[in-house]
Scaffold this active site. Structure first.
Site, PDB file in Angstrom:
ATOM      1  N   ASP A  61      52.120  59.772  52.829  1.00 27.91           N
ATOM      2  CA  ASP A  61      50.722  59.518  53.220  1.00 27.91           C
ATOM      3  C   ASP A  61      49.748  59.248  52.078  1.00 27.91           C
ATOM      4  O   ASP A  61      49.771  59.941  51.059  1.00 27.91           O
ATOM      5  CB  ASP A  61      50.133  60.751  53.918  1.00 27.91           C
ATOM      6  CG  ASP A  61      50.992  61.322  55.005  1.00 27.91           C
ATOM      7  OD1 ASP A  61      52.068  60.787  55.258  1.00 27.91           O
ATOM      8  OD2 ASP A  61      50.580  62.331  55.596  1.00 27.91           O
TER       9      ASP A  61
HETATM   10  C1  FRU Z   1      52.420  62.981  57.776  1.00 31.55           C
HETATM   11  C2  FRU Z   1      52.729  64.354  57.254  1.00 31.55           C
HETATM   12  C3  FRU Z   1      51.479  65.222  57.264  1.00 31.55           C
HETATM   13  C4  FRU Z   1      51.748  66.206  56.181  1.00 31.55           C
HETATM   14  C5  FRU Z   1      52.490  65.363  55.171  1.00 31.55           C
HETATM   15  C6  FRU Z   1      53.538  66.102  54.419  1.00 31.55           C
HETATM   16  O1  FRU Z   1      53.349  62.015  57.407  1.00 31.55           O
HETATM   17  O2  FRU Z   1      53.764  64.940  57.987  1.00 31.55           O
HETATM   18  O3  FRU Z   1      51.212  65.823  58.505  1.00 31.55           O
HETATM   19  O4  FRU Z   1      50.569  66.722  55.662  1.00 31.55           O
HETATM   20  O5  FRU Z   1      53.107  64.311  55.880  1.00 31.55           O
HETATM   21  O6  FRU Z   1      54.092  65.308  53.420  1.00 31.55           O
END
Ligand code: FRU
Length: 701
Positions: A61
């Site tokens: 992300d």
């Molecule tokens: C989304 C997610 C978020 C989390 C992050 C962990 O892709 O699952 O909810 O904060 O990635 O890497």
């Protein structure tokens, strides 16, 4: 340790070239600092040229998007030690034009006790937090602490704070962390903004497994008070992650605004797996109220099969391999979840057809009694593995068979959540048909779930009725920038899908960001919807057009455009006019045996992106795909803008009303570009093809 709640997670560096190459192309002397020291020329044929990738290792992300002191900051979920998800930390990159990025040193490293999950950053201009000074107010990051087994709160996710006094380059964790802890193991992804009307900070978060967004307020970013919750609503066949709430004018009118709530969802998105849905409505300082909320649930009609009282007249054939078991269907429909199966949800009543009897391996088929098609739609709940009939290897599908021929086929999405599938069978009314479930797949996710087959006059409210940021397979964790010039609402997203993100064939990095997009609200079909286009800064990396044409017929033999240089990113703009054609489209990354197809299907009235023969698709069974978005023709045509990079295709159609984003991994020498028409001749208009970003040879333009 926190384990990702996703069903399909199976259990050195030569850095990116394009920052340097663009610096060469524009003549700008970019100082390169930090972890990445880009070299000229790509280190890997699939290294994107105009999309951000870290020099090495895993990225997911986008985080902490903020424009500050003339710099766009992009932080991101990053594994500093490997090319798969883990050791979550915040990586960092900066840009002044959103196109060329400079990778910076790690911003927030993980520790033994705490992994640093997604979150946002605000500029605390009035030093409300007291973490800076009036003269030097801080940037404040709100992020999720995912506490590990070695911590005092194993398994808990809570919101924490870090601050920077040097414009976002170095960060201190706040002593009093976490600042918001509700004792949940699924509470994450804070995004904060200053709510001008109320004069306080508002934070959106998710309780992921409850499919709920929570809103909290604060005066100082430290003490948070609960305001309200939103959800579950619309697409819920997955966890809700990475929310974002912001206000936008409708049709450019500053006096007529709406609030937009983005909710990312994994899996269960419209194209399968991870995706981003959004709601348009009002935020009154306490609660978000959507303008349009559809009621899911079974449609009216004649229930043909609900599997409540045995298999009825269905002919069930088990044990095709003669191993002596009673799988895959057993002797009676399953009462929900079977042994060793993840929880099966979303079926009606007490029982369903679940071909997981004996696990994924057993093969068999089940055929319904014959029926006459007398309504326009067949609606049914389908789940289980993604193994389409058209794919390679054994399929796991629900088929409609007429005169011995399969005329419609559905498959699952690698999830045990059933969802509505609707077939328009209006063209088959009066014909005799059977439904047939074929479980021919023996590997992972080799099973089918089916329930509640209803013959109706209309389609069930389902995924295609909801609003989505993107209808392709690879647009996730979309979130917007704070504090952009002119209040432009600019989003970034991870160009990937959790279904296969850990298997994509790139090295030494894994993960890319989609192009930054500008979001606007426009009235379409009587209600405000998001319209998305690449940010204007894309024009700063435009090369001179290599092909321009006012109009050209597209005969059945097709129309070839000049091929691209290997490794060159480019943009194709054109209007497709189907005319008499059943299908017309653009093929990119075209080689002898492969192409990525952006096409318009006239009968279905949909634009699609088909990567089933796009090159390397074999690294994960769910990668092969054809994704479509409903889109009426305008004046007999559809305007397309396709941005093609070495390993992605992003389509912005009809001025940004519909977007489709897919990763692709073509052969480097599959450089062909052409237009085709099937079932009649069509035409194209206003065609422009131009290179984007650096010349792949590394030479200045
Ligand atoms: C989304 C997610 C978020 C989390 C992050 C962990 O892709 O699952 O909810 O904060 O990635 O890497």
């Amino acid at each position: 340790m926190y384990r990702r709640p996703r069903p399909d997670l199976r259990p050195t560096s030569r850095p990116t070239a394009w920052t340097t190459a663009i610096a060469l192309a524009t003549g700008a002397a970019l100082a390169l600092t930090g972890a990445a020291a880009p070299a000229a020329g790509a280190d890997h044929p699939h290294r994107p040229r105009i999309h951000f990738t870290p020099a090495q290792n895993w990225m997911n992300d986008p985080n902490g998007l903020i424009h500050h002191d003339g710099v766009y900051h992009l932080y991101f979920q990053y594994n500093p030690e490997g090319d798969r998800w883990g050791n979550m930390s915040w990586g960092h990159a900066t840009s002044t034009d959103l196109m060329t990025w400079e990778e910076q040193p790690l911003a927030l490293p993980y520790s033994d006790e705490e992994h640093v999950f997604s979150g946002g950053i605000v500029f605390d201009e009035h030093n409300t937090s007291g973490l800076g000074t009036a003269e030097n107010p801080p940037l404040v990051a709100l992020y999720t602490s995912a506490y590990t087994d070695s911590s005092e709160r194993p398994g808990i996710q809570a919101q924490s704070l870090a601050y920077s006094l040097d414009g976002g380059y170095t960060w201190e964790r706040y002593e009093g962390n976490p600042v918001l802890d509700i004792g949940s193991g699924e509470f994450r992804d804070p995004k904060v903004f200053w709510y001008e009307e109320g004069g306080y900070w508002v934070m959106s978060t998710v309780v992921a497994t409850e499919r709920r967004v929570l809103f909290h307020r604060s005066d100082d970013l430290v003490d948070w008070e609960f305001l309200s919750g939103f959800g579950p609503a619309h697409a819920v066949n997955g966890v809700w992650e990475v929310p974002d709430l912001f206000e936008l004018p409708v049709d450019g009118d500053p006096d007529d605004t709406r609030w937009v709530l983005i909710v990312n969802l994994n899996p269960g998105s419209v194209a399968g797996g991870s995706g981003a849905q959004y709601f348009v409505g009002d935020f009154d300082g306490t609660a978000f109220t959507p303008e349009r909320l559809l009621d899911p649930g079974p449609p009216d009609g004649e229930v043909f099969a609900d599997f409540e009282d045995g298999y009825g007249g269905w002919e069930v054939v088990n044990d095709l391999d003669g191993d002596g078991g009673d799988g895959p269907f057993g002797t009676a429909p399953a009462a929900g979840t079977l042994p060793d199966q993840q929880e099966v949800v979303g079926y009606e009543g007490d029982r369903l057809l679940n071909s997981y009897v004996g696990g994924d391996a057993p093969r068999g088929h089940a055929t319904s009694p014959a029926f006459t098609i007398d309504r326009d739609y067949v609606n049914m709940l389908v789940g289980g593995g993604h193994h389409p009939r058209s794919g390679e290897g054994g399929h796991a599908s629900v088929d409609l068979v007429v005169d011995g021929e399969v005329v419609r086929s559905a498959t699952g999405d690698d999830t045990e959540h059933l969802d509505w599938v609707s077939w328009d069978v209006s063209g088959l009314v009066g014909r005799t048909a059977r439904l047939r479930v074929e479980d021919d797949a023996t590997g992972g996710w080799g099973h089918v779930l089916l329930d509640h087959v209803v013959f109706s006059d209309g389609p069930a409210a389902g995924l295609t009725d909801y609003d989505w940021l993107d209808w392709g397979r690879d647009y996730y964790a979309a979130v917007s920038y704070n504090d952009t010039p002119d209040d432009a609402r600019v989003t970034m997203a991870w160009m990937n899908n959790w279904q296969y993100a850990e298997d994509t064939p790139t090295s030494p990095w894994r993960g890319a960001m989609a192009l930054p997009r500008r979001l606007e609200l426009e009235t379409v079909g009587g209600r405000p919807r998001l319209v998305q286009n690449p940010v204007d800064q894309l024009e700063s990396i435009y090369g001179a057009p290599v092909y321009e044409r006012d109009s050209a017929p597209v005969p059945g033999s097709g129309l070839d455009l000049p091929p691209a240089e290997p490794g060159q990113a480019y943009q194709v703009e054109l209007t497709l006019r189907p005319g008499q054609a059943q299908e017309i489209g653009l093929r990119v990354h075209e080689g002898a045996d492969q192409a990525t197809v952006i096409g318009y299907d006239t009968a279905a009235r949909e634009l699609f992106l088909d990567r089933s023969a796009s090159g390397d698709t074999g690294f994960h069974h769910a990668f092969t795909s054809r994704s479509a978005v409903p889109l009426p023709l305008e004046g007999g045509g559809v305007r397309l803008r396709a941005v093609v990079d070495t390993s992605s295709v992003e389509v912005f159609a009809a001025g940004g009303r519909a977007t489709l984003t897919d990763l692709v991994f073509p052969d480097p020498d599959a450089t062909g570009i052409s237009v085709y028409a099937d079932g009649g001749g069509g035409s194209v208009e206003d065609v422009t093809v131009r290179p984007l970003g650096p010349d792949p040879s590394g030479a200045a333009e």
